[in-house]
Design an enzyme around this catalytic site. Structure first.
Site, mmCIF file in Angstrom:
data_model
loop_
_atom_site.group_PDB
_atom_site.id
_atom_site.type_symbol
_atom_site.label_atom_id
_atom_site.label_comp_id
_atom_site.label_asym_id
_atom_site.label_seq_id
_atom_site.Cartn_x
_atom_site.Cartn_y
_atom_site.Cartn_z
ATOM 1 N N ARG A 234 0.857 -1.182 0.000
ATOM 2 C CA ARG A 234 0.000 0.000 0.000
ATOM 3 C C ARG A 234 0.892 1.231 0.000
ATOM 4 O O ARG A 234 1.986 1.223 0.596
ATOM 5 C CB ARG A 234 -0.864 0.045 1.273
ATOM 6 C CG ARG A 234 -2.040 -0.892 1.263
ATOM 7 C CD ARG A 234 -3.126 -0.447 0.282
ATOM 8 N NE ARG A 234 -4.314 -1.275 0.397
ATOM 9 C CZ ARG A 234 -4.540 -2.391 -0.296
ATOM 10 N NH1 ARG A 234 -3.659 -2.804 -1.186
ATOM 11 N NH2 ARG A 234 -5.656 -3.075 -0.122
ATOM 12 N N GLU A 263 -4.441 7.266 -5.387
ATOM 13 C CA GLU A 263 -4.676 6.575 -6.653
ATOM 14 C C GLU A 263 -6.176 6.494 -6.961
ATOM 15 O O GLU A 263 -6.973 6.461 -6.028
ATOM 16 C CB GLU A 263 -4.070 5.155 -6.605
ATOM 17 C CG GLU A 263 -4.684 4.279 -5.525
ATOM 18 C CD GLU A 263 -4.020 2.904 -5.424
ATOM 19 O OE1 GLU A 263 -2.787 2.839 -5.345
ATOM 20 O OE2 GLU A 263 -4.770 1.917 -5.407
ATOM 21 N N HIS A 281 -2.101 -0.424 -9.841
ATOM 22 C CA HIS A 281 -2.600 -1.284 -8.744
ATOM 23 C C HIS A 281 -3.148 -2.592 -9.325
ATOM 24 O O HIS A 281 -4.344 -2.865 -9.241
ATOM 25 C CB HIS A 281 -3.674 -0.543 -7.929
ATOM 26 C CG HIS A 281 -3.930 -1.192 -6.598
ATOM 27 N ND1 HIS A 281 -4.311 -0.498 -5.485
ATOM 28 C CD2 HIS A 281 -3.853 -2.491 -6.185
ATOM 29 C CE1 HIS A 281 -4.480 -1.319 -4.464
ATOM 30 N NE2 HIS A 281 -4.199 -2.542 -4.874
HETATM 31 C C1 8YV Z 1 -7.519 -4.880 -4.940
HETATM 32 C C2 8YV Z 1 -5.839 -5.195 -3.239
HETATM 33 O O1 8YV Z 1 -8.499 -5.216 -4.056
HETATM 34 O O2 8YV Z 1 -5.803 -7.356 -2.377
HETATM 35 C C3 8YV Z 1 -5.748 -6.171 -2.150
HETATM 36 O O3 8YV Z 1 -5.627 -5.731 -0.995
HETATM 37 O O4 8YV Z 1 -5.575 -4.044 -3.071
HETATM 38 C C4 8YV Z 1 -6.245 -5.605 -4.609
HETATM 39 O O5 8YV Z 1 -6.345 -6.955 -4.793
HETATM 40 C C5 8YV Z 1 -7.908 -5.183 -6.329
HETATM 41 O O6 8YV Z 1 -7.100 -4.405 -7.118
HETATM 42 C C6 8YV Z 1 -9.345 -4.886 -6.648
HETATM 43 O O7 8YV Z 1 -9.607 -3.554 -6.662
#
Ligand code: 8YV
Length: 315
Positions: A234, A263, A281
């Site tokens: 993150r 983002e 992402h």
């Molecule tokens: C997003 C993610 O959820 O697993 C995570 O924590 O950030 C990603 O897998 C995915 O990009 C869907 O928006």
């Protein structure tokens, strides 16, 4: 029995929408012009939230939904869901661990290779005729046999390490404690010392208030002008101001980033830099994994409404 009502924070792929709408009355928050008004209209009937890792659910939203029972996250990260607000009301929270681990690790490795070997620039070199007009492409840096640091040896960090072993790399890691499953890796507790050791520093730790800006100026300086920072966790784990400054002056060699503050509207300073590889992402972004994630979101919701054990609870 009537279908339970569900608030969907952001869109899912079409195949998931079909399945979700078969089981629930789905209220699409992302399509509403006035989101507060939309929530108010449906608030007294919504029993579930389906969200995505990066979108989460705020305390304010949770507070607006008196009938909320469960928040199901499409993603492993739960940092964007206000767990305290959920816990205080006994609201269940689920995520999608394991199914995305290997894809996230693959993307981290791919970013290291692409960036270290300068493959984006090399592609342009061929396409724009530079190969024919200017000759040989500038030499880049080797990956195999060099030193890697992994900040956070959880599921994803461990899979990154497994892959790095295939490149005969010298691997060290940092975590809150030494991990018994970390074979042939050196434990370096202090992230600054880990960065000093590493040519490539992978950030793979779950984000929380405690890890905010764990990669700050000291870590970035220790990684240094020859080092590469790779973030598949993150944005909040990195002090972006410090990172941008170091990339601009060259006190950090390069970065490969899948996540950004604010983002998808990332800081435009990143786009002016040629020592950064940027990704949207997309660490879990394969059809296979996203299908598995969607299924797990629904399996958690179905289990909850059937009174069964949740497959992957966070709370
Ligand atoms: C997003 C993610 O959820 O697993 C995570 O924590 O950030 C990603 O897998 C995915 O990009 C869907 O928006």
């Amino acid at each position: 029995m009537s279908k339970p009502e569900l608030l969907l924070i952001g869109p899912y792929p079409e195949w998931d929408m079909v399945e979700l709408e078969a089981q629930f009355i789905v209220h699409k928050l992302y399509e509403a012009a006035d989101k507060d008004e939309f929530v108010r209209q449906h608030a007294d009937r919504i029993r579930a939230i389906a969200t995505r890792g990066e979108l989460g659910a705020s305390a304010e939203l949770i507070g607006q939904l008196p009938k909320l029972e469960i928040i199901s996250i499409y993603g492993v990260g739960f940092d964007a869901v206000n767990l305290n607000a959920a816990r205080a009301r006994g609201i269940r929270v689920t995520n999608t661990p394991d199914v995305l681990t290997n894809d996230a690790a693959d993307l981290g490795i791919a970013m290291m290779l692409v960036q270290s070997r300068g493959m984006i620039g090399a592609e342009t070199w061929v396409r724009d005729g530079s190969w024919a007009s200017k000759g040989l492409y500038p030499l880049k840096r080797r990956v195999w046999g060099r030193k890697a640091g992994i900040l956070g040896l959880g599921r994803i960090g461990y899979e990154v390490a497994k892959r790095l072993k295939g490149f005969d790399m010298d691997i060290a890691y940092s975590d809150v404690s030494e991990k018994p499953y970390a074979e042939a890796m050196t434990y370096i507790a202090d992230p600054v010392e880990l960065a000093r050791h590493a040519d490539f520093l992978f950030v793979t730790l779950a984000a929380s208030a405690a890890t905010r800006h764990i990669v700050g100026k000291a870590v970035i300086d220790a990684l240094g002008p020859e080092g590469m920072l790779i973030n598949i966790s993150r944005a909040s784990n990195i002090d972006e101001e410090a990172l941008l400054g170091a990339l601009e002056t060259g006190s950090l060699g390069s970065a490969a980033l899948d996540v950004f503050e604010g983002e998808p509207r990332l800081n435009p300073r990143f786009l002016a830099l040629d020592n950064v590889l940027v990704q949207p992402h997309h660490a879990s972004g394969t059809i296979e994994t996203r299908k598995a994630m969607g299924k797990l979101v629904r399996d958690n919701l179905s289990a909850h409404f059937a009174g069964a054990t949740l497959p992957t609870p966070v709370l």
